[in-house]
Design a protein around this motif. Structure first.
Motif, mmCIF file in Angstrom:
data_model
loop_
_atom_site.group_PDB
_atom_site.id
_atom_site.type_symbol
_atom_site.label_atom_id
_atom_site.label_comp_id
_atom_site.label_asym_id
_atom_site.label_seq_id
_atom_site.Cartn_x
_atom_site.Cartn_y
_atom_site.Cartn_z
ATOM 1 N N ALA A 240 0.686 -1.093 -0.044
ATOM 2 C CA ALA A 240 0.533 -0.263 0.117
ATOM 3 C C ALA A 240 0.961 0.581 0.123
ATOM 4 N N GLN A 241 1.992 1.326 0.901
ATOM 5 C CA GLN A 241 2.996 2.277 0.731
ATOM 6 C C GLN A 241 3.551 3.038 -0.995
ATOM 7 N N GLU A 242 4.474 1.704 -0.812
ATOM 8 C CA GLU A 242 4.595 1.332 -2.621
ATOM 9 C C GLU A 242 3.476 1.663 -3.125
ATOM 10 N N LEU A 243 2.333 1.626 -3.385
ATOM 11 C CA LEU A 243 1.534 2.261 -4.230
ATOM 12 C C LEU A 243 0.965 3.594 -4.536
ATOM 13 N N ALA A 244 1.068 4.067 -2.676
ATOM 14 C CA ALA A 244 0.591 5.505 -2.608
ATOM 15 C C ALA A 244 1.597 7.243 -2.839
ATOM 16 N N PHE A 245 2.992 5.598 -1.849
ATOM 17 C CA PHE A 245 3.981 6.913 -2.193
ATOM 18 C C PHE A 245 4.232 7.090 -3.270
ATOM 19 N N THR A 246 4.512 5.910 -4.944
ATOM 20 C CA THR A 246 4.934 6.100 -6.142
ATOM 21 C C THR A 246 3.999 7.162 -6.779
ATOM 22 N N ALA A 286 -3.296 -7.244 -7.299
ATOM 23 C CA ALA A 286 -4.198 -6.002 -7.401
ATOM 24 C C ALA A 286 -4.207 -4.749 -6.877
ATOM 25 N N LYS A 287 -2.730 -4.878 -6.756
ATOM 26 C CA LYS A 287 -1.973 -3.695 -6.690
ATOM 27 C C LYS A 287 -1.886 -2.867 -8.072
ATOM 28 N N LEU A 288 -1.638 -4.125 -8.780
ATOM 29 C CA LEU A 288 -1.499 -3.045 -10.353
ATOM 30 C C LEU A 288 -2.785 -3.071 -11.001
ATOM 31 N N ARG A 289 -4.004 -3.614 -10.350
ATOM 32 C CA ARG A 289 -5.034 -3.116 -10.543
ATOM 33 C C ARG A 289 -5.267 -2.400 -10.055
ATOM 34 N N ALA A 290 -5.328 -2.171 -8.816
ATOM 35 C CA ALA A 290 -5.490 -0.531 -8.077
ATOM 36 C C ALA A 290 -5.266 1.071 -9.122
ATOM 37 N N ALA A 291 -3.675 0.719 -8.915
ATOM 38 C CA ALA A 291 -2.667 1.773 -9.581
ATOM 39 C C ALA A 291 -3.777 1.748 -10.816
ATOM 40 N N GLU A 405 -7.020 0.714 -2.847
ATOM 41 C CA GLU A 405 -7.175 1.882 -3.035
ATOM 42 C C GLU A 405 -7.785 2.752 -2.447
ATOM 43 N N ARG A 406 -8.325 2.214 -0.912
ATOM 44 C CA ARG A 406 -8.800 3.294 0.633
ATOM 45 C C ARG A 406 -7.782 3.104 1.064
ATOM 46 N N GLU A 407 -6.620 2.606 0.926
ATOM 47 C CA GLU A 407 -5.024 2.500 1.940
ATOM 48 C C GLU A 407 -4.553 3.714 1.478
ATOM 49 N N ALA A 408 -4.372 3.269 -0.224
ATOM 50 C CA ALA A 408 -3.764 4.751 -0.568
ATOM 51 C C ALA A 408 -4.671 6.193 -0.649
#
Length: 547
Positions: A240-246, A286-291, A405-408
């Motif tokens: 989640a951090q990787e997703l949001a910070f990026t 899921a991370k890639l889909r959310a991104a 997505e919510r966490e990001a």
């Protein structure tokens, strides 16, 4: 749904009284529920009403998926001199690789020439040594730059290396408009995680936006930045951090481009991303889909992009280097294969699979071939590319996509609350969050709450090294020193001095510096000479002590 609710309640009672293994059933950060059903999607349709190639692109950016075009198969490669690496590239292309990915040595990553005092002992050791246009010409000798896609992993001096590449293409007679590839160029994640920088944050951002502006008109098929979560994750962040910070870094680049006066649709279609594919199979998909979904929504609704290509997140993926183990290195082949499968199920456009020996050294040709073959088997034997987003509709994957997505979005709010990405970097907020996550994950391994095969479980007595290792000697450094001395003796040093002074003047004002750097490159100014000219104006970055 009421009937399902009753059945789940009955199952829960059986589960709670059942015997379970004493380990942590977690993904990268949180406890994972043991069962997902339609109840977990009561407030969401998941992607039931979405198709690939349509906004918000959760299920992929192309309507034909891999039936239209397979992902680009890359292997990160570079060692010793440009001449040696050129031979490796030709080997990889002969084995069916479809794109090149340049690994630079650490002096090059930091903007130092091979004969600089700070380069001693490091030349060619963790990548190829590139100190001037002459090295770039040798690196791609016999490789037509209008036919191959090249990715360059370089950040602090990225704009300089891109100019070397453009000038090398000119020497081949290839116009810049024909070039295809990516320069990583993501400086924000360097301050956050990887620490390969040259200049302070603000002038570094200026150089990136100068690149956006110049490339939009001159290299329309070139990706001017690869916004990288890879190094954030390798430093210890959660998914989640990787997703949001990026993504927050990406939004910052968009905002800086708009502030320059650029139309978002002029440069956003050439922004790309780079994701780490870690061990938790479903979380990574899921991370890639959310991104993709988050990027599409923010570009359209927050930044007003109107071109559908601006909404599409295109990305490269690399299997997680941090998961490779020196113990039982053959196990890394299996880890990489599963991670590669997750990247493809998540819809990557480009993939690098790590070699089994990369935790020990730069990879041997044999190890590289196995890593490439894992992609080719995945592409041509498994049937996985036949169907787009095959896990779409999975209760677990859909619910996990929504959760990430919510966490990001929650992390975006925190970042905004501290004053944005630059402020957060200056105050160490990002660095502290990543360090805390890394410490927790290490504790889980040491307490055997998480099992690492061959490290804290299933350990065997074995020789220290069981596979061949590529060893780089001092020959590359000696050769580079000799070539640089010859270059400085044969070039037009007066032209170099004029071009470097013109670059300083441009840096002092508001002129786009890319044409000036190109002039320096064409006259065979070296990497450090160009870096030093910019440093005379911008200063050098010194990291504050945060903790």
């Amino acid at each position: 749904m009421e009937s399902l609710r009753q059945e789940v309640a009955q199952w829960r009672g059986q589960y709670d009284t059942g015997r379970k293994r004493d380990i942590a059933f977690t993904n990268s950060a949180t406890e994972v529920p043991p069962l997902y059903t339609a109840l977990d999607l009561e407030d969401s349709a998941g992607t039931a009403f979405e198709t690939p190639g349509a906004w918000p692109f959760t299920r992929g950016i192309h309507p034909t998926g891999y039936r239209g075009k397979l992902w680009t198969m890359r292997q990160f490669a570079g060692f010793g001199t440009a001449r040696e690496t050129n031979q490796r590239y030709k080997f990889l292309l002969s084995q069916g690789q479809t794109g090149l990915s340049v690994a630079f040595d650490f002096p090059t990553l930091m903007g130092y020439d091979s004969d600089h005092v700070r380069s001693e002992g490091e030349v060619g050791k963790c990548g190829v040594a590139i100190s001037s246009l002459a090295d770039m010409e040798a690196l791609f000798e016999g490789i037509p730059l209008d036919k191959v896609s090249t990715s360059m992993t370089i950040n602090g001096p990225a704009i300089i290396l891109l100019c070397f590449y453009i000038a090398a293409a000119e020497k081949q007679g290839v116009d810049s408009s024909k070039l295809q590839g990516t320069v990583q160029n993501d400086i924000l994640k360097e301050y956050m995680a990887q620490h390969a920088w040259c200049f302070p944050i603000e002038p570094a951002l200026r150089l990136i936006v100068d690149g956006f502006e110049w490339c939009a008109s001159n290299t329309p098929n070139w990706n001017t930045i690869s916004i990288s979560g890879y190094h954030i994750r390798e430093a210890g962040s959660t998914a989640a951090q990787e997703l949001a910070f990026t993504l927050a870094d990406g939004f910052t680049y968009v905002e800086r481009g708009i502030a320059r006066g650029l139309d978002v649709d002029e440069f956003a279609p050439r922004l790309s991303f780079f994701w780490d594919i870690h061990n938790d199979f479903f979380e990574e998909i899921a991370k890639l889909r959310a991104a993709r979904r988050i990027w599409a929504r923010h570009l359209k609704e927050r930044y007003g992009a109107k071109n559908p290509r601006s909404w599409m997140m295109r990305f490269h993926s690399q299997t997680a280097g941090v998961t490779l183990t020196a113990q039982q290195p053959m196990n890394n082949v299996v880890r990489v294969a599963y991670q590669g499968l997750a990247a493809v199920l998540g819809g990557t456009q480009s993939l690098h699979t790590n070699s089994m020996d990369e935790t020990l050294s730069l990879p041997t040709e044999g190890a590289v071939q196995v890593a490439l073959r894992s992609q080719q088997i995945l592409a041509y034997e498994t049937g996985v590319p036949n169907v787009m987003d095959p896990l779409g509709g999975s209760y677990y994957v859909e619910a996990l996509t929504d959760q990430l997505e919510r966490e990001a979005e929650g992390l975006f709010e925190q970042i905004e609350g501290i004053g944005g990405v630059v402020k957060g970097l200056e105050e160490g907020w990002f660095q502290k969050r990543i360090a805390e996550s890394a410490a927790r994950q290490q504790w889980e391994i040491e307490q055997r709450r998480k099992i690492v095969v061959g490290v804290n479980e299933f350990v065997t007595d074995e020789p220290e090294l069981t596979i061949p290792i590529l060893r780089i000697g001092q020959e590359a450094e000696r050769e580079q020193r000799e070539q640089l001395a010859a270059l400085r003796a044969s070039r037009d040093n007066e032209a170099c001095a004029r071009n470097l002074e013109a670059l300083r003047a441009a840096a002092r004002g508001t002129e786009n510096v890319v044409p000036r750097i190109l002039d320096c490159a064409r006259s065979y100014c070296t990497l450090f000479e160009i870096r030093a000219a910019l440093e005379d104006v911008f200063g050098a970055y010194r990291e504050p002590v945060f903790f």
